[in-house]
Design an enzyme around this catalytic site. Structure first.
Site, PDB file in Angstrom:
ATOM      1  N   HIS A 237       0.796  -1.226   0.000  1.00  0.00           N
ATOM      2  CA  HIS A 237       0.000   0.000   0.000  1.00  0.00           C
ATOM      3  C   HIS A 237       0.830   1.279   0.000  1.00  0.00           C
ATOM      4  CE1 HIS A 237       0.972   0.007   4.266  1.00  0.00           C
ATOM      5  NE2 HIS A 237       0.561   1.261   4.324  1.00  0.00           N
TER       6      HIS A 237
HETATM    7  C1  UD1 Z   1      -2.087   5.577   5.843  1.00  0.00           C
HETATM    8  C2  UD1 Z   1      -0.762   6.053   6.444  1.00  0.00           C
HETATM    9  C3  UD1 Z   1       0.242   4.915   6.390  1.00  0.00           C
HETATM   10  C4  UD1 Z   1      -0.309   3.655   7.020  1.00  0.00           C
HETATM   11  C5  UD1 Z   1      -1.623   3.309   6.316  1.00  0.00           C
HETATM   12  C6  UD1 Z   1      -2.263   2.059   6.867  1.00  0.00           C
HETATM   13  C7  UD1 Z   1      -0.181   8.429   6.141  1.00  0.00           C
HETATM   14  C8  UD1 Z   1       0.678   9.360   5.396  1.00  0.00           C
HETATM   15  N1  UD1 Z   1      -0.208   7.165   5.678  1.00  0.00           N
HETATM   16  O1  UD1 Z   1      -1.829   5.307   4.484  1.00  0.00           O
HETATM   17  O2  UD1 Z   1       1.413   5.304   7.098  1.00  0.00           O
HETATM   18  O3  UD1 Z   1       0.621   2.604   6.840  1.00  0.00           O
HETATM   19  O4  UD1 Z   1      -2.520   4.417   6.501  1.00  0.00           O
HETATM   20  O5  UD1 Z   1      -3.370   1.704   6.075  1.00  0.00           O
HETATM   21  O6  UD1 Z   1      -0.812   8.827   7.090  1.00  0.00           O
HETATM   22  N2  UD1 Z   1      -9.191   4.989   1.730  1.00  0.00           N
HETATM   23  C9  UD1 Z   1     -10.393   4.347   1.726  1.00  0.00           C
HETATM   24  N3  UD1 Z   1     -10.969   4.055   2.927  1.00  0.00           N
HETATM   25  C10 UD1 Z   1     -10.394   4.373   4.105  1.00  0.00           C
HETATM   26  C11 UD1 Z   1      -9.159   5.043   4.097  1.00  0.00           C
HETATM   27  C12 UD1 Z   1      -8.563   5.332   2.901  1.00  0.00           C
HETATM   28  O7  UD1 Z   1     -10.935   4.031   0.681  1.00  0.00           O
HETATM   29  O8  UD1 Z   1     -10.966   4.058   5.172  1.00  0.00           O
HETATM   30  C13 UD1 Z   1      -8.536   5.275   0.424  1.00  0.00           C
HETATM   31  C14 UD1 Z   1      -8.764   6.670  -0.073  1.00  0.00           C
HETATM   32  O9  UD1 Z   1      -8.874   6.609  -1.447  1.00  0.00           O
HETATM   33  C15 UD1 Z   1      -7.496   7.382   0.286  1.00  0.00           C
HETATM   34  C16 UD1 Z   1      -6.464   6.265   0.175  1.00  0.00           C
HETATM   35  O10 UD1 Z   1      -7.147   5.085   0.580  1.00  0.00           O
HETATM   36  O11 UD1 Z   1      -7.245   8.448  -0.549  1.00  0.00           O
HETATM   37  C17 UD1 Z   1      -5.274   6.478   1.054  1.00  0.00           C
HETATM   38  O12 UD1 Z   1      -5.666   6.645   2.413  1.00  0.00           O
HETATM   39  P1  UD1 Z   1      -4.746   7.499   3.450  1.00  0.00           P
HETATM   40  O13 UD1 Z   1      -5.283   7.397   4.804  1.00  0.00           O
HETATM   41  O14 UD1 Z   1      -4.485   8.838   2.865  1.00  0.00           O
HETATM   42  O15 UD1 Z   1      -3.376   6.775   3.383  1.00  0.00           O
HETATM   43  P2  UD1 Z   1      -3.012   5.249   3.450  1.00  0.00           P
HETATM   44  O16 UD1 Z   1      -2.457   4.909   2.108  1.00  0.00           O
HETATM   45  O17 UD1 Z   1      -4.100   4.381   4.004  1.00  0.00           O
END
Ligand code: UD1
Length: 381
Positions: free
Chosen positions: A216
């Site tokens: 991820h």
């Molecule tokens: C975040 C953390 C990362 C951690 C990871 C665990 C930061 C910079 N990154 O990354 O360190 O390892 O969480 O999962 O804080 N999304 C959904 N549903 C959700 C959450 C996210 O669909 O409940 C999708 C959205 O499209 C979003 C993308 O995932 O834009 C990324 O989510 P985000 O929380 O920004 O970062 P992670 O890649 O999950």
């Protein structure tokens, strides 16, 4: 009876929940001096990334939900700050406790520091020395803002000392995420059971003959060339060994955006939705190898003593390589495949469990925090 100290505890994203659960439990006993208030920023919000973990981990529902959701890093960080500040004004905590390295960790640490509220950082000092990782920026800055820094491995303490943090503020307590693993592992289902639930009963021939894959990190999944190369390596591996792939929402979106989702149709690859915590433990425990770019999975496989290949060029958790079952595989498909074949042939590393990864780390955090709170009170005029 009310307790003399109040700590605002912040959770935001999936891995925070496994770290916070034992900490809240450690502050819970009736004799504890500390009242905790749980604040969820809402960085993760899907049921399978968030809500279902609360009951498994025996976490109380948050007292405050900031519901920030997904956005660019700047907007997400700013929104957390904007919404966290009034909560601090309302509850006037003695300290703010943050875990890990996600955007909300830094946002809440900065909000608290600006209001002269001490910050306690659990899982401090980890460094990949790669500032292109958003988490590395979050770690360095959160640590600089923190009053008490709790490290999970010796490298964390060394890094903090080198960055000028005074030794008396650093406490080597071990790994709180492993507290949760130790507590929950007896409840984890077998891999066969997880596969049955997912209607994939025939996918794996015998109990542990599969690789478990998680991906991820933006550096792996946002760049289409890199994502394609990694997926090609996994398709190749799947010709020798079934690959189970719980898909993070970010990775699913990127595979679709870059028109790579077709690679998931390879007969040896089975995709799963993001897995409940106990299923993930069961899948890790029984795998013959784990391939990952997650930090937490490197730690969990070390304790489970299952060979892990980290699909990155570095790790901020070097003890998992020096002592544990982890190896840095990088991102080159031929190197990754050669390492996988070595594990298939020779069984891979099992390593040993690092110091204080013993299920008791949160108790050490609570003890050090309580004595710091008391000594601070005594110093007051
Ligand atoms: C975040 C953390 C990362 C951690 C990871 C665990 C930061 C910079 N990154 O990354 O360190 O390892 O969480 O999962 O804080 N999304 C959904 N549903 C959700 C959450 C996210 O669909 O409940 C999708 C959205 O499209 C979003 C993308 O995932 O834009 C990324 O989510 P985000 O929380 O920004 O970062 P992670 O890649 O999950």
């Amino acid at each position: 009876m009310s307790r003399p100290y109040r700590i605002a505890c912040v959770v935001a994203a999936r891995p925070n929940l496994m770290k916070m659960a034992p900490l809240l439990r450690a502050f819970a006993p009736p004799e504890s001096q500390v009242e905790t208030v749980l604040v969820h920023t809402g960085q993760h919000y899907d049921a399978d990334m968030d809500a279902q973990f609360f009951s498994t981990l025996e976490l109380a529902q948050p007292d405050f939900r900031l519901e920030v959701g997904s956005a660019s890093h700047a907007v997400q960080t700013a929104e957390v700050m904007r919404r966290f500040e009034p909560v601090l004004e309302q509850i006037a905590p003695t300290a703010v406790l943050v875990v890990g390295d996600v955007n909300s960790t830094l946002a809440c640490a900065l909000t608290a520091a600006k209001k002269a509220i001490p910050v306690l950082h659990v899982e401090a000092g980890l460094r990949s020395f790669d500032r292109a990782m958003p988490e590395e920026v979050n770690r360095v800055l959160t640590d600089q803002l923190s009053e008490l820094l709790f490290t999970s491995e010796a490298s964390g303490t060394t890094n903090l000392l080198r960055e000028g943090i005074p030794a008396h503020r650093i406490h080597f307590v071990g790994n709180v995420m492993i507290d949760t693993l130790v507590r929950q592992l007896p409840l984890a289902p077998s891999a066969a059971e997880v596969l049955r639930q997912a209607h994939l009963a025939g996918f794996v021939r015998d109990g542990g003959h599969y690789a478990l894959l998680t991906l991820h990190r933006p550096a792996n999944v946002d760049d289409p060339l890199r994502l394609r190369a990694l997926m090609q390596a996994m398709v190749k591996l799947s010709e020798d060994l079934p690959v189970l792939f719980p898909l993070h929402p970010r990775t699913r979106a990127m595979l679709q955006r870059h028109e790579l989702a077709g690679m998931l149709d390879a007969p040896g690859i089975a995709c799963l939705p993001p897995q409940p915590y106990l299923n993930m433990l069961g899948l890790m425990k029984h795998a013959c190898m784990v391939l990952t770019d997650s930090g937490g999975v490197q730690e969990e496989t070390t304790v489970l003593r299952v060979p892990c290949l980290t699909l990155r060029d570095n790790t901020e958790r070097p003890v998992t390589v020096a002592e544990g079952s982890n190896a840095i595989a990088g991102r080159d498909a031929s190197v990754i495949l050669a390492l996988c074949r070595d594990i298939l042939r020779y069984g891979g590393k099992s390593g040993r469990v690092p110091q204080y990864w013993d299920g008791q780390a949160a108790g050490r955090v609570a003890a050090a925090t309580t004595s710091w709170l008391q000594s601070r009170q005594e110093r007051r005029p």
